[in-house]
Design an enzyme around this catalytic site. Structure first.
Site, PDB file in Angstrom:
ATOM      1  N   THR A   1       0.881  -1.046  -0.071  1.00  0.00           N
ATOM      2  CA  THR A   1       0.081  -0.128   0.180  1.00  0.00           C
ATOM      3  C   THR A   1       0.927   1.320   0.034  1.00  0.00           C
ATOM      4  O   THR A   1       1.663   1.534   0.902  1.00  0.00           O
ATOM      5  CB  THR A   1      -0.906   0.182   1.254  1.00  0.00           C
TER       6      THR A   1
ATOM      7  N   LYS B   1      -7.308   1.551  -3.209  1.00  0.00           N
ATOM      8  CA  LYS B   1      -6.956   0.966  -1.994  1.00  0.00           C
ATOM      9  C   LYS B   1      -7.084   2.237  -1.006  1.00  0.00           C
ATOM     10  O   LYS B   1      -7.727   2.168   0.381  1.00  0.00           O
ATOM     11  CB  LYS B   1      -5.656   0.511  -1.762  1.00  0.00           C
TER      12      LYS B   1
ATOM     13  N   LYS C   1      -0.221   5.411   8.372  1.00  0.00           N
ATOM     14  CA  LYS C   1       0.403   5.385   7.053  1.00  0.00           C
ATOM     15  C   LYS C   1      -0.294   5.620   5.918  1.00  0.00           C
ATOM     16  O   LYS C   1      -0.327   6.361   5.207  1.00  0.00           O
ATOM     17  CB  LYS C   1       1.630   4.475   6.880  1.00  0.00           C
TER      18      LYS C   1
END
Length: 289
Positions: free
Chosen positions: A98, A173, A241
């Site tokens: 990711t 995502k 994050k």
């Protein structure tokens, strides 16, 4: 059977690589920054391990990566010993990290110039999804490369979709993480409210989970949340994050994410409580402190 390399054997990559070997039947070489973990993987599953990403990627049909962030990804691809230095022409690099859409587009351009393909292919489903081989994979890149890679990716996936050109997988995502953050905060507030009101949370969830409020988070996390247990999946540090990536992208494209920004700060509060490695459902702990 294809020749495959897998770079990064963390909580996600370790079982994903195993599915490529055991379920997919592919010839797998692994690389991990901590070499002992790569040696342990080979002892458990067979195959080979390599000392560098470039060594792992040499002559492979498909190379996968699943690392921590943009900098880690650049290191294992275009770094001094990165995989891009040895990728053969016509091969496909599939990144399951990711990361940002920006780095995906950057690496896709590098790959195109070198004569191989790059797919950004972040995953959803957490550690359990990786271990059970039922991840959802959101892919950005060219159709031809996707069609070649899809049967290999399906070794560890239940759903694989091409979302658009390079970067589209990462953008998808981001939407996934935005939606999850809102769901978890709503569930945390609902459980907190119910406990304050003196209700039996199990009874409440048994009823409302069958209606419009039902979700994967409710079904899989309400019990441990109610018990104050936060050891079941994706860590707060990693969620922050990911939400940071979402907020940075929103700054670029003009999207307004007020709730996401607020929940990101709630997760910072959890970090300040020492919950860096708690799972994302620990938003409830913040309400109960």
């Amino acid at each position: 059977m294809a020749t495959v390399a897998f770079l990064g054997l963390g909580v996600m990559g370790y079982p994903m690589a195993a599915h490529l070997k055991n379920k997919g039947g592919h010839d797998v070489t692994v690389y991990n920054r901590t070499g002992a973990k790569a040696e342990r993987w080979v002892a458990e599953h067979g195959g080979r391990f390599a000392a560098t990403p470039a060594e792992a990627a040499r002559d492979k049909d498909f190379v996968f990566s699943c690392v921590g962030n943009d900098d880690d990804l650049r290191s294992v691809t275009i770094g001094p010993e990165g995989a891009f230095r040895s990728m053969k022409k016509g091969a496909v690099f599939i990144d399951n990290t990711t990361a940002s859409a920006e780095v995906a587009r950057e690496l896709a351009a590098h790959a195109d110039k070198a004569g191989f393909s790059f797919l950004d292919a972040p995953v959803s489903g957490g550690q359990a999804g990786a271990e059970n081989g039922v991840l959802t994979v959101m892919v950005g890149g060219e159709r031809a490369a996707f069609d070649r890679a899809r049967p290999v990716i399906e070794s560890f996936a239940r759903m694989v979709g091409l979302m658009g050109p390079a970067g589209a997988g990462q953008l998808t995502k981001m939407i996934n993480q935005i939606a999850i953050a809102g769901l978890v905060q709503g569930l945390a507030e609902g459980i907190h409210f119910g406990k304050k009101a003196g209700l039996d949370i199990e009874k409440v969830v048994d009823v409302i989970s069958k209606g419009a409020a039902g979700s994967w988070q409710m079904e899989n996390r309400h019990k441990t949340m109610n018990e104050g247990k936060y050891d079941f999946g994706f860590a707060v540090d990693w969620m922050r994050k990911d939400l940071g990536i979402c907020l940075d992208e929103a700054d670029r494209n003009g999207a307004k994410l007020p709730v996401t920004a607020l929940i990101d700060q709630f997760y910072k509060d959890v970090q300040d409580m020492g919950g860096n490695r708690w799972d994302t459902s620990s938003l409830l702990a913040r309400l109960e402190r």
